[in-house]
Scaffold this motif. Structure first.
Motif, PDB file in Angstrom:
ATOM      1  N   ASN A  80       0.792  -0.995   0.047  1.00 10.83           N
ATOM      2  CA  ASN A  80       0.119  -0.061  -0.177  1.00 10.83           C
ATOM      3  C   ASN A  80       0.732   1.295   0.143  1.00 10.83           C
ATOM      4  OD1 ASN A  80      -2.088   1.572   0.091  1.00 10.83           O
ATOM      5  ND2 ASN A  80      -2.073   1.827   2.169  1.00 10.83           N
ATOM      6  N   LEU A  81       2.104   1.332   0.728  1.00 14.18           N
ATOM      7  CA  LEU A  81       2.856   2.450   0.655  1.00 14.18           C
ATOM      8  C   LEU A  81       3.759   2.412  -0.494  1.00 14.18           C
ATOM      9  CD1 LEU A  81       3.989   2.840   4.498  1.00 14.18           C
ATOM     10  CD2 LEU A  81       2.735   4.431   2.838  1.00 14.18           C
ATOM     11  N   ALA A  82       3.574   1.710  -1.517  1.00 16.22           N
ATOM     12  CA  ALA A  82       4.520   1.532  -2.503  1.00 16.22           C
ATOM     13  C   ALA A  82       5.848   1.257  -2.346  1.00 16.22           C
ATOM     14  CB  ALA A  82       4.340   2.963  -3.389  1.00 16.22           C
ATOM     15  N   LEU A  83       6.137   0.573  -1.113  1.00 14.02           N
ATOM     16  CA  LEU A  83       7.593   0.004  -0.837  1.00 14.02           C
ATOM     17  C   LEU A  83       7.937  -1.439  -1.759  1.00 14.02           C
ATOM     18  CD1 LEU A  83       7.402   0.681   2.805  1.00 14.02           C
ATOM     19  CD2 LEU A  83       8.613   2.077   1.332  1.00 14.02           C
ATOM     20  N   ILE A  84       6.717  -2.155  -1.845  1.00 15.44           N
ATOM     21  CA  ILE A  84       6.934  -3.377  -2.688  1.00 15.44           C
ATOM     22  C   ILE A  84       5.775  -3.354  -3.812  1.00 15.44           C
ATOM     23  CG2 ILE A  84       6.498  -5.819  -2.374  1.00 15.44           C
ATOM     24  CD1 ILE A  84       7.441  -5.683   0.220  1.00 15.44           C
TER      25      ILE A  84
ATOM     26  N   SER B  42      12.215  11.693   7.872  1.00 15.37           N
ATOM     27  CA  SER B  42      12.071  11.941   6.565  1.00 15.37           C
ATOM     28  C   SER B  42      12.835  10.695   5.635  1.00 15.37           C
ATOM     29  CB  SER B  42      12.506  13.414   6.066  1.00 15.37           C
ATOM     30  OG  SER B  42      12.330  13.276   4.679  1.00 15.37           O
ATOM     31  N   TRP B  43      12.069  10.096   4.866  1.00 21.58           N
ATOM     32  CA  TRP B  43      12.965   9.040   4.205  1.00 21.58           C
ATOM     33  C   TRP B  43      13.521   9.621   2.849  1.00 21.58           C
ATOM     34  CZ3 TRP B  43       8.757   4.744   4.901  1.00 21.58           C
ATOM     35  CH2 TRP B  43       8.854   4.097   6.163  1.00 21.58           C
ATOM     36  N   GLY B  44      13.281  10.797   2.618  1.00 25.82           N
ATOM     37  CA  GLY B  44      13.577  11.564   1.331  1.00 25.82           C
ATOM     38  C   GLY B  44      12.640  11.218   0.127  1.00 25.82           C
ATOM     39  N   LEU B  45      13.459  11.365  -0.971  1.00 26.21           N
ATOM     40  CA  LEU B  45      12.916  11.212  -2.406  1.00 26.21           C
ATOM     41  C   LEU B  45      13.112   9.670  -2.669  1.00 26.21           C
ATOM     42  CD1 LEU B  45      11.208  12.591  -4.649  1.00 26.21           C
ATOM     43  CD2 LEU B  45      13.411  13.024  -5.516  1.00 26.21           C
ATOM     44  N   ARG B  46      12.105   8.831  -2.703  1.00 26.22           N
ATOM     45  CA  ARG B  46      12.128   7.575  -2.977  1.00 26.22           C
ATOM     46  C   ARG B  46      11.570   7.055  -4.136  1.00 26.22           C
ATOM     47  NH1 ARG B  46      13.386   3.694   1.365  1.00 26.22           N
ATOM     48  NH2 ARG B  46      12.242   2.088   0.137  1.00 26.22           N
ATOM     49  N   THR B  47      12.006   5.997  -5.154  1.00 26.89           N
ATOM     50  CA  THR B  47      11.263   5.649  -6.198  1.00 26.89           C
ATOM     51  C   THR B  47      10.206   4.729  -5.681  1.00 26.89           C
ATOM     52  OG1 THR B  47      13.347   5.626  -7.316  1.00 26.89           O
ATOM     53  CG2 THR B  47      11.648   4.453  -8.470  1.00 26.89           C
ATOM     54  N   LEU B  48       9.029   5.092  -6.332  1.00 27.21           N
ATOM     55  CA  LEU B  48       7.921   4.169  -5.828  1.00 27.21           C
ATOM     56  C   LEU B  48       7.843   2.994  -6.702  1.00 27.21           C
ATOM     57  CD1 LEU B  48       5.223   7.047  -6.041  1.00 27.21           C
ATOM     58  CD2 LEU B  48       6.284   6.352  -4.005  1.00 27.21           C
ATOM     59  N   ALA B  49       7.439   1.937  -5.604  1.00 25.62           N
ATOM     60  CA  ALA B  49       7.345   0.634  -6.635  1.00 25.62           C
ATOM     61  C   ALA B  49       6.408   0.534  -7.826  1.00 25.62           C
ATOM     62  CB  ALA B  49       6.949  -0.497  -5.547  1.00 25.62           C
ATOM     63  N   TYR B  50       5.345   1.361  -7.811  1.00 27.83           N
ATOM     64  CA  TYR B  50       4.433   1.614  -8.833  1.00 27.83           C
ATOM     65  C   TYR B  50       3.924   2.906  -8.990  1.00 27.83           C
ATOM     66  CZ  TYR B  50       1.322   0.748  -4.761  1.00 27.83           C
ATOM     67  OH  TYR B  50       0.962   0.806  -3.755  1.00 27.83           O
ATOM     68  N   ARG B  51       3.387   3.175 -10.118  1.00 24.08           N
ATOM     69  CA  ARG B  51       3.132   4.727 -10.194  1.00 24.08           C
ATOM     70  C   ARG B  51       1.883   5.114  -9.249  1.00 24.08           C
ATOM     71  NH1 ARG B  51       4.307   4.314 -15.562  1.00 24.08           N
ATOM     72  NH2 ARG B  51       1.976   4.141 -16.095  1.00 24.08           N
ATOM     73  N   ILE B  52       1.871   6.324  -8.482  1.00 23.03           N
ATOM     74  CA  ILE B  52       0.583   6.516  -7.967  1.00 23.03           C
ATOM     75  C   ILE B  52       0.319   8.002  -8.543  1.00 23.03           C
ATOM     76  CG2 ILE B  52      -0.124   7.328  -5.952  1.00 23.03           C
ATOM     77  CD1 ILE B  52       1.641   5.319  -4.349  1.00 23.03           C
ATOM     78  N   VAL B  85      -0.309  15.429  -0.995  1.00 27.76           N
ATOM     79  CA  VAL B  85       0.066  14.346  -0.205  1.00 27.76           C
ATOM     80  C   VAL B  85      -0.846  13.247  -1.217  1.00 27.76           C
ATOM     81  CG1 VAL B  85      -0.646  12.678   1.783  1.00 27.76           C
ATOM     82  CG2 VAL B  85      -0.010  15.274   2.187  1.00 27.76           C
ATOM     83  N   ILE B  86       0.205  12.264  -1.676  1.00 28.00           N
ATOM     84  CA  ILE B  86      -0.755  11.380  -2.477  1.00 28.00           C
ATOM     85  C   ILE B  86      -0.937  10.086  -2.096  1.00 28.00           C
ATOM     86  CG2 ILE B  86       0.307  12.174  -4.645  1.00 28.00           C
ATOM     87  CD1 ILE B  86       2.346  10.147  -4.777  1.00 28.00           C
ATOM     88  N   ARG B  87      -0.408   9.739  -0.951  1.00 27.80           N
ATOM     89  CA  ARG B  87      -0.848   8.617  -0.035  1.00 27.80           C
ATOM     90  C   ARG B  87      -0.501   8.773   1.116  1.00 27.80           C
ATOM     91  NH1 ARG B  87      -1.087   3.145  -3.032  1.00 27.80           N
ATOM     92  NH2 ARG B  87      -2.532   4.302  -4.060  1.00 27.80           N
ATOM     93  N   TYR B  88      -1.446   8.049   2.341  1.00 25.89           N
ATOM     94  CA  TYR B  88      -0.889   8.224   3.617  1.00 25.89           C
ATOM     95  C   TYR B  88      -1.403   7.003   4.218  1.00 25.89           C
ATOM     96  CZ  TYR B  88      -5.644   9.233   4.340  1.00 25.89           C
ATOM     97  OH  TYR B  88      -7.335   9.407   4.563  1.00 25.89           O
ATOM     98  N   MET B  89      -0.791   6.533   5.461  1.00 26.91           N
ATOM     99  CA  MET B  89      -1.244   5.326   5.937  1.00 26.91           C
ATOM    100  C   MET B  89      -0.874   5.498   7.445  1.00 26.91           C
ATOM    101  SD  MET B  89      -0.497   1.340   5.096  1.00 26.91           S
ATOM    102  CE  MET B  89       1.186   1.113   5.456  1.00 26.91           C
ATOM    103  N   THR B  90      -2.119   5.090   8.614  1.00 25.22           N
ATOM    104  CA  THR B  90      -1.925   5.193   9.815  1.00 25.22           C
ATOM    105  C   THR B  90      -1.811   3.707  10.262  1.00 25.22           C
ATOM    106  OG1 THR B  90      -3.104   7.079   9.547  1.00 25.22           O
ATOM    107  CG2 THR B  90      -2.872   6.245  11.643  1.00 25.22           C
TER     108      THR B  90
END
Lengths: 89, 137
Positions: A80-84, B42-52, B85-90
């Motif tokens: 969900n967090l696009a880590l995988i 802050s994990w910085g600018l990371r490549t997403l595993a898929y396009r969001i 913010v394109i995605r969030y998770m709690t």
């Protein structure tokens, strides 16, 4: 000229090499100093995801049922967090 | 109060200062509603595993929150409205992990093991692979 050594852990010998050795029975997550399951730990999670991105069944990875449930929840959170990724082409 | 791990991804074409501004804004929302931010990463600018939303990369920010439900609800409402913010998770957690999260720890170790990715990669594809050499004895 392959001598027929007793196949220790299916390493040599002529029979079809099983993808997984029979001797690895212990669950990597139970036990005293086992690693914790964390949805942020991409390196550890990707060991339990197949090349196509699918969650590998516990009968292959020898993970206990309780830990397999936690593991799949963590993998789904990481997806969900696009880590995988969900699927790998 | 209950402990939460909150992660959000901001879209890639904003500046890191703007990402900090968003984080500060969220922290203020939490403080106003009686919670507190235990840790900000802050994990910085990371490549997403898929396009969001057509973005390939994203600014990841990870917060450890100790807050009541009202603060979290307000935070999520704002994150939903926020267009950066394109995605969030709690995630509700029992206790926070101390020190850096795995993401920061893992890229501090530069030696990455070679990806042995044919471990069980071939179980969900029909077997076209070559026969193992052992059979030609």
């Amino acid at each position: 000229m392959s001598t027929d050594r007793p196949s220790s852990g299916g390493a040599g010998g002529g029979q079809q090499r099983r993808p997984f050795f029979r001797r690895r029975k212990t669950c990597p997550f139970s036990g005293s100093h086992a690693q914790t399951i964390d949805y942020k730990d991409v390196r550890m999670l990707s060991r339990y995801v197949s090349e196509r991105g699918k969650i590998v069944p516990s009968r292959i990875t020898a993970v206990s049922a309780k830990k397999q449930r936690e593991l799949s929840k963590a993998i789904k959170r990481a997806r969900n967090l696009a880590l995988i990724s969900y699927v790998n082409p | 109060m209950s402990l939460y791990e909150y992660t959000y991804i901001a879209r890639q074409d904003i500046q890191p200062q703007q990402v900090d501004a968003i984080t500060a804004e969220f922290a203020k929302i939490i403080d106003d509603n009686g919670g507190k931010v235990a840790k900000t990463e802050s994990w910085g600018l990371r490549t997403l595993a898929y396009r969001i939303k057509k973005y390939k990369k994203g600014h990841y920010v990870h917060l450890n929150l100790d807050a009541p439900h009202a603060a979290i609800a307000e935070l999520e409402r704002n994150a939903r409205l926020h267009e950066d913010v394109i995605r969030y998770m709690t995630i509700r957690v029992e206790e926070f992990e101390e020190g850096d999260s795995v993401v920061l720890r893992s890229n501090s170790r530069d030696s990455r093991p070679p990806r042995d990715n044919n471990r069980f990669g071939n179980d969900d594809r029909p077997k076209f692979g070559k026969k193992p050499e052992g059979d030609k004895s």
